[in-house]
Design a protein around this motif. Structure first.
Motif, short mmCIF file in Angstrom:
data_model
loop_
_atom_site.label_atom_id
_atom_site.label_comp_id
_atom_site.label_asym_id
_atom_site.label_seq_id
_atom_site.Cartn_x
_atom_site.Cartn_y
_atom_site.Cartn_z
N CYS A 1 -2.25 6.90 -37.28
CA CYS A 1 -0.97 7.04 -37.99
C CYS A 1 -0.87 8.41 -38.64
CB CYS A 1 -0.83 5.97 -39.08
SG CYS A 1 -0.82 4.27 -38.47
N ASN A 2 0.35 8.91 -38.71
CA ASN A 2 0.61 10.10 -39.50
C ASN A 2 0.37 9.79 -40.98
OD1 ASN A 2 2.60 11.97 -41.09
ND2 ASN A 2 2.32 12.95 -39.11
N GLN B 1 -2.91 14.09 -35.07
CA GLN B 1 -2.22 12.91 -35.56
C GLN B 1 -0.83 12.87 -34.94
OE1 GLN B 1 -1.58 12.97 -39.80
NE2 GLN B 1 -0.66 15.00 -39.80
N PRO B 2 -0.25 11.67 -34.77
CA PRO B 2 1.09 11.60 -34.19
C PRO B 2 2.12 12.18 -35.15
CG PRO B 2 0.42 9.44 -34.97
CD PRO B 2 -0.78 10.34 -35.11
N THR C 1 4.25 6.05 -32.36
CA THR C 1 3.86 5.71 -30.99
C THR C 1 4.71 4.54 -30.52
OG1 THR C 1 1.58 6.40 -31.47
CG2 THR C 1 1.95 5.09 -29.47
N PRO C 2 5.71 4.78 -29.63
CA PRO C 2 6.52 3.65 -29.14
C PRO C 2 5.62 2.63 -28.43
CG PRO C 2 7.48 5.79 -28.56
CD PRO C 2 6.11 6.07 -29.07
N ALA C 3 6.07 1.33 -28.33
CA ALA C 3 7.39 0.85 -28.69
C ALA C 3 7.42 0.44 -30.17
CB ALA C 3 7.74 -0.36 -27.81
N ASN D 1 0.94 1.27 -32.89
CA ASN D 1 -0.35 1.34 -33.57
C ASN D 1 -0.32 0.70 -34.96
OD1 ASN D 1 -1.66 2.71 -31.48
ND2 ASN D 1 -0.92 4.69 -32.20
N ASN D 2 0.76 -0.07 -35.22
CA ASN D 2 0.94 -0.73 -36.52
C ASN D 2 1.15 0.26 -37.67
OD1 ASN D 2 0.87 -3.48 -35.75
ND2 ASN D 2 -1.37 -3.41 -35.63
N CYS D 3 1.58 1.47 -37.34
CA CYS D 3 2.03 2.39 -38.38
C CYS D 3 3.45 1.99 -38.78
CB CYS D 3 2.01 3.83 -37.87
SG CYS D 3 0.45 4.30 -37.10
N THR D 4 3.79 2.14 -40.05
CA THR D 4 5.08 1.65 -40.52
C THR D 4 5.82 2.71 -41.34
OG1 THR D 4 4.12 0.73 -42.55
CG2 THR D 4 4.26 -0.73 -40.63
N THR D 5 7.15 2.55 -41.36
CA THR D 5 7.99 3.28 -42.29
C THR D 5 9.07 2.33 -42.77
OG1 THR D 5 9.27 5.30 -42.66
CG2 THR D 5 9.60 4.19 -40.56
#
Length: 240
Positions: free
Chosen positions: A73-74, A141-142, A176-178, A212-216
């Motif tokens: 994750c960023n 990092q993405p 990272t989609p989707a 990747n289960n990164c969230t905003t």
């Protein structure tokens, strides 16, 4: 170095050395030598000669290779200290020591690294003979996961006509989609689509999760016009 010993013949002796890269010398012993084959012609007082060659060996080259994993994750979207570096060392002599440096004052003495933030990490490996090799590795990092929305406000105030015609057109970039979507809003509103419509006035919050289960998390407010209000004054008739 080569420590030469000469016996026999008739002293005194003279020496003529040749070696790699045009090397020459006229001393009995040699030092400060690079790897390679050195040949000496020894001549005694009666011009009798003998010729011998000696090979200076060197260890295999100290070589560093690596594989690494980038952070998932960023920094703006979740845990970002999950990068790793797997270092492999070959050649050199004996036991190796490791000296790592990296971003934000990072240092380490282990061969492999884990729990790394994004950035460039540099290692100097030293073998038992004091020979060194250096390698730099960049942990990527993405792009940040960013959600923006185009909001359509409701047409009429709740008290003045149709009020459930608001909409939010969501746009997501980075990560990272989707992507998946979880919306909440007034009066128990929930949705899992990217875009939502048929909305009453109020604030709607979406949690966007990438592969990747990164969230905003972002919130958008659907506005409504002021209530349409009618007031009046009037004059009654004077006579029946």
């Amino acid at each position: 170095a080569i420590d030469l010993t000469v016996v026999g013949g008739t002293p005194a002796y003279s020496y003529s050395w040749t070696g790699p890269n045009g090397f020459t010398a006229s001393t009995e012993d040699l030092s400060g030598l690079a790897a390679g084959t050195y040949t000496v012609t020894v001549t005694d007082a009666n011009n009798c000669t003998t010729v011998e060659s000696f090979t200076i060996e060197e260890p295999e080259q100290l070589i560093l290779t690596q594989t690494h994993t980038d952070v998932i994750c960023n920094d703006d979207n979740g845990t970002s200290d999950d990068g790793t570096i797997d270092l492999r060392v070959s050649g050199g002599t004996g036991i190796y020591s490791y000296s790592w440096t990296g971003p934000n004052g990072f240092t380490a003495r282990t061969q492999d690294l884990c729990s790394l933030a994004a950035g460039t990490y540099t290692v100097v490996v030293t073998d038992a003979s004091g020979c060194t090799a250096e390698l730099s590795v960049t942990i990527e990092q993405p792009d940040p996961l960013v959600a923006t929305g185009d909001v359509t406000d409701v047409t009429c105030n709740d008290d003045a006509g149709t009020s459930d015609d608001g909409a939010i057109d969501l746009t997501v970039v980075g990560g990272t989609p989707a992507y998946s979507y979880s919306w909440t809003g007034p009066n128990g509103f929930t949705a899992s689509t990217e875009d939502i419509s048929g909305l009453a006035a109020g604030t709607y919050t979406v949690t966007v999760t990438d592969a990747n289960n990164c969230t905003t998390v972002e919130s958008f407010t659907v506005e409504e016009p002021e209530q349409l209000i009618l007031t009046q004054t009037h004059t009654d008739v004077i006579c029946n």
